[in-house]
Design an enzyme around this catalytic site. Structure first.
Site, PDB file in Angstrom:
ATOM      1  N   LYS A  52     -11.227  -4.965   4.309  1.00  0.00           N
ATOM      2  CA  LYS A  52     -10.009  -5.716   3.985  1.00  0.00           C
ATOM      3  C   LYS A  52     -10.414  -6.872   3.056  1.00  0.00           C
ATOM      4  O   LYS A  52     -11.525  -7.401   3.165  1.00  0.00           O
ATOM      5  CB  LYS A  52      -9.404  -6.271   5.291  1.00  0.00           C
ATOM      6  CG  LYS A  52      -8.262  -7.274   5.116  1.00  0.00           C
ATOM      7  CD  LYS A  52      -6.983  -6.624   4.675  1.00  0.00           C
ATOM      8  CE  LYS A  52      -5.859  -7.646   4.455  1.00  0.00           C
ATOM      9  NZ  LYS A  52      -4.764  -7.105   3.627  1.00  0.00           N
ATOM     10  N   ASN A 138     -10.202  -8.327  -5.715  1.00  0.00           N
ATOM     11  CA  ASN A 138      -8.769  -8.022  -5.616  1.00  0.00           C
ATOM     12  C   ASN A 138      -7.982  -9.107  -6.353  1.00  0.00           C
ATOM     13  O   ASN A 138      -7.806 -10.210  -5.852  1.00  0.00           O
ATOM     14  CB  ASN A 138      -8.360  -7.947  -4.139  1.00  0.00           C
ATOM     15  CG  ASN A 138      -6.908  -7.551  -3.970  1.00  0.00           C
ATOM     16  OD1 ASN A 138      -6.181  -7.389  -4.958  1.00  0.00           O
ATOM     17  ND2 ASN A 138      -6.473  -7.400  -2.727  1.00  0.00           N
ATOM     18  N   CYS A 141      -3.076  -8.687  -5.183  1.00  0.00           N
ATOM     19  CA  CYS A 141      -2.288  -8.669  -3.939  1.00  0.00           C
ATOM     20  C   CYS A 141      -0.846  -9.065  -4.254  1.00  0.00           C
ATOM     21  O   CYS A 141      -0.602 -10.146  -4.791  1.00  0.00           O
ATOM     22  CB  CYS A 141      -2.867  -9.619  -2.899  1.00  0.00           C
ATOM     23  SG  CYS A 141      -1.760  -9.773  -1.468  1.00  0.00           S
ATOM     24  N   ASN A 212      -3.330  -0.937  -6.814  1.00  0.00           N
ATOM     25  CA  ASN A 212      -2.880  -1.630  -5.614  1.00  0.00           C
ATOM     26  C   ASN A 212      -1.407  -1.256  -5.406  1.00  0.00           C
ATOM     27  O   ASN A 212      -0.829  -0.521  -6.220  1.00  0.00           O
ATOM     28  CB  ASN A 212      -3.045  -3.141  -5.807  1.00  0.00           C
ATOM     29  CG  ASN A 212      -3.177  -3.886  -4.480  1.00  0.00           C
ATOM     30  OD1 ASN A 212      -2.550  -3.515  -3.489  1.00  0.00           O
ATOM     31  ND2 ASN A 212      -3.981  -4.939  -4.463  1.00  0.00           N
ATOM     32  N   SER A 213      -0.789  -1.751  -4.338  1.00  0.00           N
ATOM     33  CA  SER A 213       0.589  -1.353  -4.059  1.00  0.00           C
ATOM     34  C   SER A 213       1.545  -1.882  -5.133  1.00  0.00           C
ATOM     35  O   SER A 213       1.276  -2.884  -5.788  1.00  0.00           O
ATOM     36  CB  SER A 213       0.994  -1.876  -2.683  1.00  0.00           C
ATOM     37  OG  SER A 213       0.729  -3.249  -2.601  1.00  0.00           O
ATOM     38  N   GLY A 263      -3.569   5.626  -4.329  1.00  0.00           N
ATOM     39  CA  GLY A 263      -2.118   5.683  -4.444  1.00  0.00           C
ATOM     40  C   GLY A 263      -1.565   7.065  -4.186  1.00  0.00           C
ATOM     41  O   GLY A 263      -1.656   7.951  -5.027  1.00  0.00           O
ATOM     42  N   GLY A 264      -1.031   7.229  -2.960  1.00  0.00           N
ATOM     43  CA  GLY A 264      -0.249   8.441  -2.674  1.00  0.00           C
ATOM     44  C   GLY A 264      -1.046   9.657  -2.296  1.00  0.00           C
ATOM     45  O   GLY A 264      -0.595  10.780  -2.506  1.00  0.00           O
ATOM     46  N   THR A 286      -2.136   4.455   3.102  1.00  0.00           N
ATOM     47  CA  THR A 286      -1.014   4.771   3.994  1.00  0.00           C
ATOM     48  C   THR A 286      -1.342   5.923   4.962  1.00  0.00           C
ATOM     49  O   THR A 286      -1.057   5.843   6.163  1.00  0.00           O
ATOM     50  CB  THR A 286       0.231   5.138   3.145  1.00  0.00           C
ATOM     51  OG1 THR A 286       0.567   4.016   2.318  1.00  0.00           O
ATOM     52  CG2 THR A 286       1.416   5.494   4.028  1.00  0.00           C
TER      53      THR A 286
HETATM   54  O1  RRO Z   1      -2.651  -8.388   2.612  1.00  0.00           O
HETATM   55  C1  RRO Z   1      -1.730  -7.946   1.902  1.00  0.00           C
HETATM   56  O2  RRO Z   1      -0.539  -8.292   2.053  1.00  0.00           O
HETATM   57  C2  RRO Z   1      -2.002  -6.998   0.824  1.00  0.00           C
HETATM   58  C3  RRO Z   1      -3.049  -7.107  -0.062  1.00  0.00           C
HETATM   59 BR1  RRO Z   1      -4.350  -8.435   0.078  1.00  0.00          BR
HETATM   60  C4  RRO Z   1      -3.176  -6.190  -1.131  1.00  0.00           C
HETATM   61  O3  RRO Z   1      -4.089  -6.257  -1.989  1.00  0.00           O
HETATM   62  N1  RRO Z   1      -2.250  -5.228  -1.230  1.00  0.00           N
HETATM   63  C5  RRO Z   1      -1.226  -5.117  -0.356  1.00  0.00           C
HETATM   64  O4  RRO Z   1      -0.392  -4.204  -0.484  1.00  0.00           O
HETATM   65  N2  RRO Z   1      -1.111  -6.008   0.676  1.00  0.00           N
END
Ligand code: RRO
Length: 326
Positions: A52, A138, A141, A212-213, A263-264, A286
Site C-alpha cells: 500500500k 504514487n 492518488c 491508477n483508478s 486496470g480491469g 479489485t
Molecule cells: O488510498 C486511496 O484512497 C487510494 C490511493 Br493512495 C490510490 O493511489 N488510488 C486509489 O484508488 N485510492
C-alpha cells in the site's frame, strides 16, 4: 483443437533486470498494508509483493464505508490509510528478513506517496537499507481531500519530483543502492501522455505502472456506497480496462522502459490484452480485493492454459504485438 501442454509455459517476466517468477502481482491499494496481508501475498503465487502507498506520517484514512464493489468494478476513497513510514519500515523488515536470512523469493515493490519531492526523498533515504527492489512513486492518488491537484496532473510539480528524486537516487547508486524507481500514473488524455512521456525520457525513470483508478461516482439506492466526498472516488475494475489499455498502448509506443499494466483484470484474456498492448507484467486490484490471494493461482493456471492453446511459450511471444494480432 490441440490444447498444448500448459506445464511448459513460462509466465515469468523481467523488469529492469529484476526477475519475477510470475508476471501477475497485486496492485498497491487493497490487502497490502499489514504484515499479515503482505505475508499472505509472499506465500501466494503473486509474482511480487507490492505495498500500500506509504506516507511520511500515519494516515488513518477517510470515514467508512470507503470501498464498494459494484460488479462491473469498484469505487474507493480509502484516503491513503497507512501506518506511516516508520511503522511501515518495521513491517517491511519483518517481511524481508527472517532471522539473518534474506528472503529473495520474489521482488518487493514499495509504493510511496507524497505531495512534494522532499517527501519521496526522505522516505527513500529512510528505507534505503531494506533492499527494496523497486520504489513505485504514487503521484496519482485520486482521493486527496481538499481537491488538490494531483502531482501527475501538475507538470511542473511532477518535473520537480522527477528531477530531484532521480538525481538523489543517482548519487545513492554510486554507493551501492540498487532499487529501481518507477511512477504510478493516473488515466491520461492522449496529449497528456505525450507530454508526460517526453518528461519521463529526460530523467532516469526505470519503469511506469499505469493506470491508477479513474475518478467516478457510484450510486446504490439501498445504502451508501462510499461515504467520503459525497460518494465520489477512485474507480477500478472491469469498467476501466479500455482506459488502461489505451494508456498502456500509447506509453508503449513512446517509451522504451517497462510498463506494469493495471486496470480491469479478472481473466486470462484481460492479462493477454494488457501484455499485447505492451505491459511486461500486470497488477490486480479489485479482483484481488474480491477473492483474496487465490486469484494469483487461478489467473496463473488460466493464463498458462490460454497460452498453451495459442502456442505461446512465454509472454515475450506476444508482448507489445497488438499490430500483428488477428
Ligand atoms: O488510498 C486511496 O484512497 C487510494 C490511493 Br493512495 C490510490 O493511489 N488510488 C486509489 O484508488 N485510492
Amino acid at each position: 483443437m490441440n490444447q498444448g501442454n500448459s506445464n511448459t509455459i513460462d509466465i515469468s517476466t523481467e523488469i529492469c533486470g529484476i526477475k519475477f517468477p510470475s508476471c501477475i502481482m497485486n496492485a498497491s491499494g487493497v490487502r497490502c498494508t499489514t504484515l499479515e496481508e503482505l505475508i499472505a501475498i509472499k506465500n501466494s503465487k503473486a509474482g511480487a509483493i507490492v505495498t500500500k502507498s506509504i506516507t511520511k506520517e500515519l494516515i488513518i484514512g477517510n470515514p467508512e464505508p470507503r470501498y464498494y464493489d459494484f460488479g462491473l468494478g469498484s469505487i474507493n476513497s480509502t484516503g491513503l490509510a497507512n501506518p506511516g513510514v516508520v511503522k511501515a519500515k518495521e513491517i517491511l523488515y519483518e517481511l524481508r528478513y527472517k532471522g539473518n536470512c534474506i528472503d529473495y523469493s520474489k521482488p518487493l515493490i514499495v509504493s510511496l506517496a507524497g505531495m512534494h519531492f522532499m517527501d519521496f526523498i526522505l522516505m527513500i533515504e529512510f528505507l534505503k537499507d531494506l533492499e527494496v527492489d523497486m520504489f513505485e512513486l504514487n503521484v496519482s492518488c485520486p482521493n486527496i481531500i481538499g481537491n488538490k491537484r494531483l502531482l501527475a496532473y501538475d507538470l511542473l510539480g511532477l518535473e520537480n519530483v522527477l528531477s530531484s528524486v532521480t538525481s538523489y537516487v543517482h548519487e545513492l547508486c554510486k554507493k551501492g543502492f540498487k532499487a529501481k524507481i518507477g511512477l504510478k500514473l493516473p488515466p491520461y488524455q492522449p496529449y497528456e501522455i505525450e507530454e508526460v512521456a517526453k518528461m519521463i525520457k529526460r530523467y532516469r525513470i526505470d519503469f511506469i505502472t499505469t493506470i491508477n483508478s479513474g475518478f467516478g461516482l457510484v450510486i446504490d439506492k439501498q445504502k451508501t456506497a462510499i461515504k467520503p466526498n459525497k460518494g465520489r472516488g477512485g474507480l477500478g475494475g472491469s469498467c476501466i480496462k479500455p482506459i488502461a489499455l489505451a494508456n498502456i498502448q500509447q506509453f508503449h509506443e513512446l517509451l522504451d522502459i517497462p510498463i506494469i499494466g493495471v486496470g480491469g483484470i479478472s481473466t486470462e484474456e484481460d492479462i493477454f490484452e494488457h501484455i499485447l498492448c505492451g505491459a511486461s507484467a500486470v497488477q490486480i486490484g479489485t479482483y484481488f480485493q474480491r477473492y483474496g490471494t487465490y486469484v494469483f493461482e487461478w489467473l496463473e493456471n488460466d493464463l498458462k492454459r490460454f497460452m498453451a492453446m495459442k502456442r505461446y511459450k512465454s509472454i515475450n511471444d506476444f508482448r507489445g504485438k497488438l499490430k500483428n494480432y488477428e
